[in-house]
Design a protein around this motif. Structure first.
Motif, short mmCIF file in Angstrom:
data_model
loop_
_atom_site.label_atom_id
_atom_site.label_comp_id
_atom_site.label_asym_id
_atom_site.label_seq_id
_atom_site.Cartn_x
_atom_site.Cartn_y
_atom_site.Cartn_z
N GLU A 198 -5.14 7.26 4.99
CA GLU A 198 -4.54 7.66 3.71
C GLU A 198 -4.71 6.57 2.66
OE1 GLU A 198 -0.09 8.53 1.86
OE2 GLU A 198 -0.44 8.91 3.99
N TRP A 199 -4.48 5.32 3.07
CA TRP A 199 -4.65 4.22 2.12
C TRP A 199 -6.10 4.11 1.67
CZ3 TRP A 199 -1.74 0.11 5.56
CH2 TRP A 199 -0.38 0.45 5.62
N HIS B 224 -8.73 5.83 -6.59
CA HIS B 224 -8.18 5.16 -7.77
C HIS B 224 -8.92 3.88 -8.16
CE1 HIS B 224 -4.81 7.94 -7.91
NE2 HIS B 224 -4.66 7.78 -6.60
N PHE C 105 0.82 -1.21 0.00
CA PHE C 105 0.00 0.00 0.00
C PHE C 105 0.86 1.26 0.00
CE2 PHE C 105 -3.38 -2.78 2.17
CZ PHE C 105 -3.95 -3.11 0.95
N ARG C 106 2.06 1.18 0.55
CA ARG C 106 3.00 2.31 0.41
C ARG C 106 3.38 2.49 -1.06
NH1 ARG C 106 3.78 0.96 5.72
NH2 ARG C 106 4.60 2.57 7.14
N ALA D 275 -6.96 6.60 -0.87
CA ALA D 275 -6.38 6.25 -2.17
C ALA D 275 -7.19 5.14 -2.85
CB ALA D 275 -4.93 5.83 -2.00
N PRO E 287 0.46 5.33 -7.76
CA PRO E 287 -0.77 4.57 -8.03
C PRO E 287 -0.94 4.16 -9.49
CG PRO E 287 -1.26 6.89 -7.56
CD PRO E 287 0.17 6.67 -7.21
N THR F 91 0.34 4.09 -2.89
CA THR F 91 0.07 5.51 -2.65
C THR F 91 1.17 6.39 -3.23
OG1 THR F 91 1.02 5.31 -0.42
CG2 THR F 91 -1.37 5.15 -0.61
N GLN F 92 2.39 5.85 -3.37
CA GLN F 92 3.47 6.62 -3.96
C GLN F 92 3.35 6.71 -5.48
OE1 GLN F 92 6.91 4.56 -2.44
NE2 GLN F 92 6.49 5.19 -0.32
#
Length: 295
Positions: free
Chosen positions: A219-220, A227, A111-112, A223, A118, A115-116
């Motif tokens: 945050e995840w 998306h 997930f990092r 996202a 997508p 989000t960096q």
């Protein structure tokens, strides 16, 4: 023709990262991200089952499996750092797009990445990997919350038991439909690596750092909503660590998700590899390449 699994290494930020690779690089790539207490070996049976349709990359994180395992005074063991090295591997291998398969620790690492960047991520395959507080069971709460609140010798004890041979065996066997179908090599090989000098110290560091993942859940989730990656969830419904409400919670943000319940626990592939492979192909490669050629 069979597709062999190859065992390779790449240098990322000066560290050796081991990865397994199978399938045709021209096919869609699946990046397979393992959990605790194991390594990419958890995918050893799944990769051949998918290699006719996909290009597969299964790395070991720094400190896990066959990758470099520097002592904690030479490397800061955080999920940000583990994810940075997987991102570096993606860049080193020239992967412009990929589907993420995530189990346990693979979730916060994947997930990092998502989000960096997508746009690189073409879908999720989620196997007992959490992004919602509803999914955190009583077992990890009892181990982690005291460690997060005040790390000391007393609060470290449950965390060290988590990565002891008893804990590792429990991870593999809990919720299994038939425990005799679970290969004991899983926990014996995993534990041999966990018992290397200094390894359990940095594993406790990561368990403490897991609170950074919980902080990123909102945050995840935002996202996911923004998306809407194509998503398949294959979830062992008897997992005491990441419980079924955590699987259902994804549906609120990703309503087109396909959710498949498996009669299993934290790990599912020893007993369900054929079903998982079929679900992945149906979701992400519904038409065989030969059919396309004939069309």
């Amino acid at each position: 023709m069979p597709h062999p699994t190859l065992h390779r290494t790449a240098t990322v930020n000066g560290r050796k990262v081991f990865y397994r690779e199978a399938g045709d690089p021209a096919s869609p790539t699946i990046l397979l991200l393992h959990g605790l207490p194991t390594s990419s070996q958890m995918f050893r049976d799944l990769m051949p089952a998918l290699a006719d349709r996909f290009h597969l990359i299964a790395p070991d994180y720094i400190g896990f499996g066959h990758s470099d395992a520097p002592p904690r005074n030479e490397f800061t063991y955080t999920f940000d750092n583990l994810a940075a090295h997987i991102a570096g591997l993606v860049e080193a291998l020239g992967l412009s797009s990929y589907i993420l398969y995530m189990q346990d620790y693979g979730g916060p690492i994947g997930f990092r990445l998502f989000t960096q960047r997508p746009s690189q991520v073409k879908g999720f395959i989620i196997q007992n990997a959490n992004a919602y507080m509803e999914g955190v069971g009583d077992a990890p709460r009892k181990v982690l919350l005291p460690l997060w609140e005040n790390r000391n010798a007393e609060t470290e004890k449950p965390a060290r038991e988590f990565v002891s041979i008893e804990g590792t065996r429990f991870h593999w066997l809990v919720g299994a439909k038939n425990p005799e179908a679970i290969n004991p090599d899983n926990w014996i090989l995993d534990q041999a690596l966990l018992d290397r000098p200094g390894t359990q110290d940095y594993q406790v560091d990561l368990l403490e750092n897991y609170k950074s993942n919980v902080a990123l859940y909102p945050e995840w989730q935002a996202a996911f909503r923004q998306h809407q990656p194509k998503t398949l969830i294959v979830w062992g419904k008897h997992d005491p660590f990441f419980i079924p409400p955590g699987a259902r919670a994804y549906l609120n943000d990703l309503p087109d998700t396909k959710l498949v319940w498996l009669d299993s626990g934290h790990f599912v592939l020893d007993e369900n590899v054929a079903q998982v492979a079929c679900e992945i192909k149906a979701r992400f490669a519904p038409q065989h390449p030969a059919a396309n050629a004939a069309a």
